[in-house]
Design an enzyme around this catalytic site. Structure first.
Site, PDB file in Angstrom:
ATOM      1  N   ASP A  19       0.865  -1.167   0.000  1.00 52.45           N
ATOM      2  CA  ASP A  19       0.000   0.000   0.000  1.00 52.45           C
ATOM      3  C   ASP A  19       0.915   1.235   0.000  1.00 52.45           C
ATOM      4  O   ASP A  19       2.088   1.141   0.354  1.00 52.45           O
ATOM      5  CB  ASP A  19      -0.886  -0.018   1.251  1.00 52.45           C
ATOM      6  CG  ASP A  19      -1.778   1.201   1.351  1.00 52.45           C
ATOM      7  OD1 ASP A  19      -2.301   1.634   0.313  1.00 52.45           O
ATOM      8  OD2 ASP A  19      -1.934   1.720   2.468  1.00 52.45           O
ATOM      9  N   ASP A  45      -1.530  -1.090   5.993  1.00 56.76           N
ATOM     10  CA  ASP A  45      -1.749  -0.588   7.349  1.00 56.76           C
ATOM     11  C   ASP A  45      -3.184  -0.240   7.671  1.00 56.76           C
ATOM     12  O   ASP A  45      -3.506   0.049   8.819  1.00 56.76           O
ATOM     13  CB  ASP A  45      -0.895   0.661   7.575  1.00 56.76           C
ATOM     14  CG  ASP A  45      -1.408   1.856   6.772  1.00 56.76           C
ATOM     15  OD1 ASP A  45      -1.916   1.625   5.656  1.00 56.76           O
ATOM     16  OD2 ASP A  45      -1.316   2.991   7.258  1.00 56.76           O
ATOM     17  N   ASP A  75      -6.807  -2.501   3.318  1.00 60.10           N
ATOM     18  CA  ASP A  75      -5.863  -3.566   2.999  1.00 60.10           C
ATOM     19  C   ASP A  75      -6.219  -4.903   3.631  1.00 60.10           C
ATOM     20  O   ASP A  75      -5.559  -5.898   3.356  1.00 60.10           O
ATOM     21  CB  ASP A  75      -4.454  -3.170   3.463  1.00 60.10           C
ATOM     22  CG  ASP A  75      -4.045  -1.802   2.950  1.00 60.10           C
ATOM     23  OD1 ASP A  75      -4.292  -1.537   1.773  1.00 60.10           O
ATOM     24  OD2 ASP A  75      -3.509  -1.010   3.737  1.00 60.10           O
TER      25      ASP A  75
END
Length: 1386
Positions: A503, A883, A887
């Site tokens: 990410d 995080d 995700d």
């Protein structure tokens, strides 16, 4: 039911009506049913979606006869059959149940996505008062009987009218949205009877998990194949008078069981602690407010929210008021989230169904904390319960912890095959022992015990424990580095990772944003002009706006368009909103509003915003937020409706909207957008800045309309106010980590929700985009479509990274300039919308795309998980590092998910790092590689030790002797078990090696290593055996003597003791994935102590040692030195063999063989490697696909342009041109056909077999090919002369050029014929030549290729043939060669 080999679009374009992957799946299944192509059910098999996976259900029932047979078999076999049935459910099903319909089923066999079987009993209940089952429309059906089973905490009910097993929670989650909006005015709630009836169907609202009894855990552990084999071995050893050794093994096993049960109980307690809760809530029942235990809640209940501190016990939709929640438990983000009631829903059509993502701003999730529930007019805040228990979002998280993915199946199969290999060797020893014993006339029991003893020696019972040591040590080392692992078995998989998805925000870059600059809009001076951007402004200062004549409403928008709120006096909200609000200098006040109008329309937020009184006209008065549309990642924007009582009338409102530049542009009136808008956006995006576009619009609405009007009736024809530029800095460690992965040939992929150009800029800055590789942007043009109606794709070259910034070391620089054919020389970047279009409209390009695309921007959460699955599909081992909540799905889907968040949602990921940066990724991969290598070396060590002991016993069985009890004990306990416990202490290497570790246990190097050690050590033992027999003091043993100790046994024991010590060092090789063995201090110290004792035992044994070991004293010191010399020679030979032959030679040959498989595109090679070999040099494959599909569109444009030019040049209309063309065509037809008698009409071509999407690879599997088939390629169609069928016609996916792949197969089949003259027909048989000439005379065609497909005995196809003597054949070959005549015969 959708099969695995069927491609399902990962996502769809924004113009489609699909909302999620599951919607697409359901649509495809429905389409199959409509087309009559539904997949037939096997054995009355049904398919059901359960959570994140699809399970298959088969129905069975018990009968009295089968039940008696089942228990009879169990008793007769003394439980052996029952044990086998416990291990293999198919064995139990075959005997205990018979097939039946689902209506009659007493048991359901569930087959999960990992092909594991689970048997669940069906419960049938009847009640006079009946049960209430939900249907797909959200209504309730009453029934007297109910049949259900429970699988992984979810209840599935049989719906006979639909012939389906359905979870009631799934129906509620897809019910019509109007079902819930109708409850807004419900002040009565459910009746007690209705709640009771529904509770019977849904179950209790509880996540409480009862601890399993210790007896149950004990049996589950003890009944594993490992412990059953160990139990049999111990019984055998007791029978063979090895009582002491057997007793020690029992103690060790009990200790191992105790530790395993302790770990299980510890993990169980963690889950119980996380889920345990007991709270009381207020609900409406029969029109009264009652306080009930949360476990009594059922879907449809209306609960009342307390003003502060409530922890949601279920998933519920907000009916009125507003609520501010802390969702950090789910998302890991501490930003409070404001929830709005159903009365503010945007999409409320009659056919709209409830969607978890679309309606998330109304949804209060189980486990989240209500920080503040706001009341209006003394009305309590109400919410309707949607999901309870394990159907809630938190329940799904708990289920993912309780039922994790199974361990690596490939590795397990490797272990099984290796054990079978060892068992094969054991069977040889078994036969040898039986033969020897029979020759000596031994009794049957003695033969039986001795023969089975061989099996227990060759297959070591301590094997699984030894392999687990490396994983346990790696897990402990990670814990010391603040990386916590809840799934230790995943560590071995981490050693195989070859692609890592990251990410961006909060992972590669910092969490926070910094205000960089702002570009406001200067309005146009008149109606004909266009607005333009101001120069950059550093402050939200009205003076700067006035100086540049810009619209100061941008300041008002920054101060009002947010979701900030005060909680306990402190301002909370999105960091971006906080930065802009603080920059504006405004103040925020919140309080109750008792005005009658606001009581009625309780959507009005009691929030007042005041500008500082600095004398500027636009900063006077106060602004009230009338309505708020919270930010949605799917919509990429947020909006607020604002009223300024000091300036606006009761019917004047202003809507301020901010979001992504692309989304705001689509909502703005073009006349209020500067001409250079896209250039300005690209200018900042290319530099990695995050851009926020802001717009507004005056709306003529009163309060009543403003709080009820749909969002789309307000968010259109907006006036652009400007751009706000924010900086999202890269984390300091990011570039170094990406380079470290790059030097290990581990691919890095960025998956972000940010803008494509911003993502590309960050990717260049952090090294994901490499300086020596070409970078391209794959985009789509939604205004253009090809002949098949598909959106046209465009490929644009972009800028690569700067070598001076990215290549920080000489090693990285060298690797950047070194290319091989097994990697891509270019990189692609794509946005989520384009990726969705490729998945939906170009499914054949998905595999190639994900192989070379390293930047995915504007990706939704389900797109992220879909990308992970697409990478796994082409044989990548994928790690995901993220995080946030976006995700979580991807973290669960990846082979190794690494979360940087402490949220409970991240528990579903195997790894959690307390250090919030990506340094944890190489650490996890290093430890994974170390654990994998350690596991494989431990396996080799245990296998080599077993075969070494096997050889010793075989030699001694020849003289009717054996090793003594304490000799066995010394070998197995001291030399093997103690040292094996420390083998895993060797730590991971400091850097990632370029060459990954071997991923298969059952490999040539493993087998060669073990057999080589067996030969070397066996040869040394034979020498010792012969040496001692040639000594003058040697005393032969009487074969009939019952004493098993012998001089030969003593010599073999001493030599083998040193061999076991040698094996420890031989299989402790460190480089390149582990540190050198000398860093493993516990192992080295133990080894030195044991080696010293073994040397003393060999050279200078005392009488006590001789007595304990049951040895026979050897009087000659020189002979002992000879024995020691044999041991040293054996040790040196064994170590050199492993180091040179296995590690260097055999491993190198294996790598070459793997490379050869990839080069020759063999099916056993990884799919991504084959794709890179074919397409890695350049993106020509994509350009060709785009150009080929774009040809009809380009032709149309050229034609229309020509028409326009003729019209203007000759002053004629398009209609006149069309009439003239039609007349010309008719004249030509009359002239060439009507005026001249032509040849007789040609015979009609063979009937077409419609297969419009066949490729060259599929031609190999064409089922028409028998032993010999003659094929012709004619005008893009291949005709099967033998069967009278055709396929791959012009109606295929490539329009007029269809058939080129197939023509290539035919036009270049015979190299000799093609490279000579094109009119050479000598290779054809007379029948083929006559047919070809007949076709050539009968048809007017562009090209013809003749070929013969022959299927050999190995079921492979070979092409033989050549082109006929026609003018177009050369052109065909050139097209097939990609337009290069020099490659016609390639």
């Amino acid at each position: 039911m959708v099969t695995d080999n069927e491609r399902i679009p990962l996502l769809t374009s924004s113009t489609a009506d699909y909302e999620s992957l599951e919607d697409i799946r359901r649509t495809m299944v429905s389409a199959k049913a409509l087309n009559g192509n539904a997949i037939p059910k096997v054995d009355d098999e049904l398919s059901v979606v359960s959570g994140d996976e699809t399970i298959r259900l088969r129905s069975y029932r018990t009968t009295a006869l089968r039940t008696v047979l089942f228990w009879t078999l169990s008793i007769i076999t003394l439980g052996a059959y029952r044990l086998l049935a416990y291990w293999m459910k198919s064995v139990e099903v075959a005997v205990r149940f018979e097939k039946c319909s689902h209506t009659e089923a007493t048991h359901i066999v569930i087959i999960d996505v990992h092909n594991e079987n689970h048997i669940k009993a069906v419960t049938r209940e009847e009640k006079k008062e009946g049960f209430l089952k939900p249907d797909k429309d959200g209504t309730l059906m009453k029934t007297d009987t109910i049949s259900f089973f429970t699988y992984r905490k979810l209840r599935f009910i049989w719906y006979s009218d639909q012939s389906k097993w359905i979870s009631p929670a799934d129906l509620d989650s897809q019910a019509l949205f109007s079902t819930f909006t109708k409850r807004v005015d419900d002040h009565n709630g459910l009746t007690d009877d209705t709640a009771t009836q529904k509770r019977t169907v849904y179950g209790t609202n509880s996540l409480n998990i009862e601890a399993k009894p210790l007896v149950q855990l004990l049996f589950a552990e003890v009944l594993s194949p490992f412990y059953i084999f160990q139990l049999g071995s111990v019984i055998l050893w007791f029978c063979d008078d090895y009582q002491f050794y057997a007793s020690v093994i029992v103690i060790i096993s009990l200790g191992s069981i105790f530790l395993a049960l302790r770990d299980l109980r510890k993990q169980e307690r963690k889950v119980i602690k996380m889920t345990k809760s007991s709270i009381c809530v207020e609900v409406l029942r029969d029109g009264n407010v009652r306080e009930v235990d949360a476990s009594e809640l059922v879907p449809g209940d209306i609960m009342l929210l307390a003003p502060h501190g409530t922890v949601m016990p279920c998933d519920a939709l907000l009916l009125n008021g507003s609520a501010i929640l802390n969702e950090s438990m789910l998302t890991g983000e501490s930003v409070p989230v404001t929830k709005v009631p159903l009365s503010g829903a945007d999409d409320v059509g009659d056919n709209v169904r409830f969607n978890n993502e679309k309606h998330s701003r109304h949804l209060l999730y189980c486990g989240t904390q209500v920080l503040q529930a706001r009341f209006y007019g003394n009305k309590p805040v109400r919410a309707v319960v949607v999901r309870t228990g394990f159907s809630t979002l938190k329940g799904q998280l708990v289920r993912s912890i309780m039922y994790p993915k199974p361990i690596d199946r490939k590795m397990m199969m490797d272990i099984v095959w290796f054990v079978i290999f060892l068992f094969g060797i054991a069977m040889c020893g078994f036969g040898y022992t039986v033969a020897i014993m029979i020759m000596r006339g031994k009794p049957f029991l003695k033969i039986f015990v001795r023969s089975l003893d061989i099996v227990t020696i060759v297959v070591p019972p301590a094997l699984p424990a030894a392999m687990a040591v490396g994983v346990m040590r790696a897990q402990k080392r990670l814990k010391e580095k603040q990386i916590f692992c809840i799934s230790p078995t995943t560590l071995n998989v981490c050693g195989k990772v070859n692609v890592v998805c990251f990410d961006k925000t909060g992972t590669l870059t910092e969490d926070g944003l910094d205000f960089q600059t702002m570009r406001a809009i200067i309005p146009a001076k008149d109606s004909k002009g266009l607005p333009k951007f101001t120069e950059e402004m550093e402050k939200l200062d009205p003076a700067d706006f006035a100086n540049q004549k810009a619209d100061a409403k941008l300041i008002t928008a920054a101060a009002t368009c947010h979701s900030l709120t005060r909680i306990d006096g402190n301002l909370h909200g999105d960091p971006l909103d906080l930065i802009l609000f603080n920059k504006s200098g405004w103040s925020i006040e919140e309080g109750s509003n008792s005005d009658s109008e606001t009581e009625h329309f309780d959507m009005i937020q009691p929030t007042v915003l005041k500008p500082p009184n600095d004398g500027y006209q636009d900063r006077v008065g106060e602004y009230s937020i009338v309505r708020q549309f919270t930010f949605s990642s799917a919509l990429q924007r947020m909006s607020v409706v604002v009223s300024n009582p000091s300036e606006d009338t009761a019917h004047d409102m202003t809507i301020y909207c901010k979001g992504s530049p692309e989304m705001i542009l689509s909502l703005c009136d073009p006349q209020f957008v500067p001409e250079d808008y896209k250039n300005v956006v690209d200018h900042y995006s290319l530099r990695g800045y995050r851009l926020i576009s802001v717009a507004y619009k005056k709306i003529d609405m009163n309060f009543a309309k403003a709080v009820k009007a749909p969002r789309n009736l307000m968010e259109f024809d907006l006036t652009l106010l400007g751009l706000i530029v924010m900086e999202n800095r890269l984390k300091p460690v990011t570039l170094d980590v990406i380079n470290e992965l790059y030097t290990a040939k581990i691919r890095s992929v960025m998956v972000t929700g940010d803008n494509l150009l911003t993502a590309m800029s960050v990717a260049r800055e952090c090294g994901i985009i490499r300086p020596t590789k070409d970078a391209y942007l794959l985009q789509h043009d939604s205004t253009r479509h090809d002949a098949l109606g598909r959106t046209v794709l465009t490929l644009t070259k972009s800028v690569s990274s700067d070598e001076t910034i990215v290549d920080k070391t000489e090693e990285v620089r060298e690797l950047d300039h070194k290319f091989d054919r097994f990697s891509s020389r270019y990189q692609l970047a794509v946005s989520g919308l384009t990726f969705a279009i490729v998945c939906k409209e170009y499914p054949d390009l998905v595999d190639q795309l994900v192989s070379v695309c390293d930047v995915f921007a504007r990706m939704a959460p389900d797109q992220k998980s879909g990308l992970i699955c697409a990478l796994q599909k082409i044989d990548y081992t994928v790690a995901m590092c993220g995080d946030g909540a976006n995700d979580c799905a991807a973290l669960k889907a990846a082979h190794a998910g690494i979360s940087l968040s402490d949220a409970e949602a991240s528990i579903a990921a195997p790894f959690t790092s307390k250090v919030p940066d990506i340094r944890c990724v190489p650490k996890v991969i290093k430890e994974g590689r170390c654990a994998l290598v350690t596991s494989f070396l431990s396996f080799r060590y245990m296998a080599a030790y077993s075969l070494n002991e096997f050889m010793s016993v075989m030699l001694l069985y020849y003289i009717n002797a054996n090793l003594t009890d304490f000799q066995f004990l010394y070998i197995d306990l001291i030399l093997i078990t103690v040292l094996a416990l420390f083998l895993g202490n060797t730590g991971a290497a400091k850097r990632l090696a370029l060459v990954p570790p071997a991923s298969r246990l059952m490999s040539a190097s493993s087998v060669t290593s073990i057999l080589g050690q067996l030969f070397i050590n066996g040869f040394a033992q034979v020498i010792a055996y012969l040496f001692i027999q040639n000594q003058s003091w040697f005393i032969p043993r009487d074969p009939e003597d019952s004493d098993i100790k012998t001089m030969q046994g003593t010599a073999i024991f001493l030599v083998s003791a040193f061999q076991y010590l040698t094996l420890v060092f031989t299989y402790s090789i460190g480089a390149p994935h582990r540190k050198i063995v000398f860093t493993n201090y516990p192992l080295c110290i133990c080894w030195l102590v044991i080696a010293a004792f073994t040397f003393q035992l060999t050279m200078y044994p005392c009488s006590f040692e001789i007595k304990v070991m049951d040895e026979i004293y050897m009087p000659s010191v020189s002979f002992r030195y000879e024995i020691f010399g044999v041991a040293v020679a054996s040790a040196v030979s064994a170590y050199l063999f492993e180091l040179i032959v296995v590690q260097k030679l055999i491993s190198a040959i294996e790598r070459k063989m793997e490379e050869r498989k990839v080069r020759h595109l063999e099916p056993t090679a990884p799919l991504f490697s084959r794709i890179l070999v074919q397409n890695g040099a350049n993106p020509q494959w994509l350009s060709s696909a785009i150009k080929r599909e774009d040809m009809p569109d380009n032709f149309l444009k050229i034609s229309m342009g020509l028409f326009d030019w003729i019209s203007s040049a000759f002053e004629v209309t398009t209609f006149d041109i069309v009439v003239l063309l039609i007349a010309a065509v008719l004249f030509a037809v009359w002239y060439f056909k009507g005026s001249k008698p032509g040849p007789p009409p040609p015979p009609p071509p063979p009937p077409a077999l419609k297969m419009t999407d066949m490729t060259l690879s599929e031609l190999n599997e064409y089922d028409g090919v028998k032993k010999e088939t003659i094929l012709f390629a004619l005008n893009g169609t291949i005709y099967d002369v033998t069967r009278g069928k055709s396929f791959y016609g012009p109606g295929g996916p490539y329009g007029a050029l269809a058939g080129h792949d197939a023509t290539r197969a035919l036009a270049t089949m015979s190299t000799d014929a093609v490279k000579n003259e094109w009119d050479d027909l000598s290779g054809l048989s007379p029948q083929e030549k006559e047919t070809a000439e007949e076709w050539e005379q009968s048809f007017k065609f562009k090209y013809l290729a003749v070929g013969r497909l022959v299927r050999d005995d190995e079921e492979k196809l070979d092409y033989h043939g050549l082109t006929s003597s026609i003018s177009g054949a050369r052109t065909v070959a050139e097209i097939a060669a990609g337009g290069n005549p020099d490659k016609k015969n390639d």
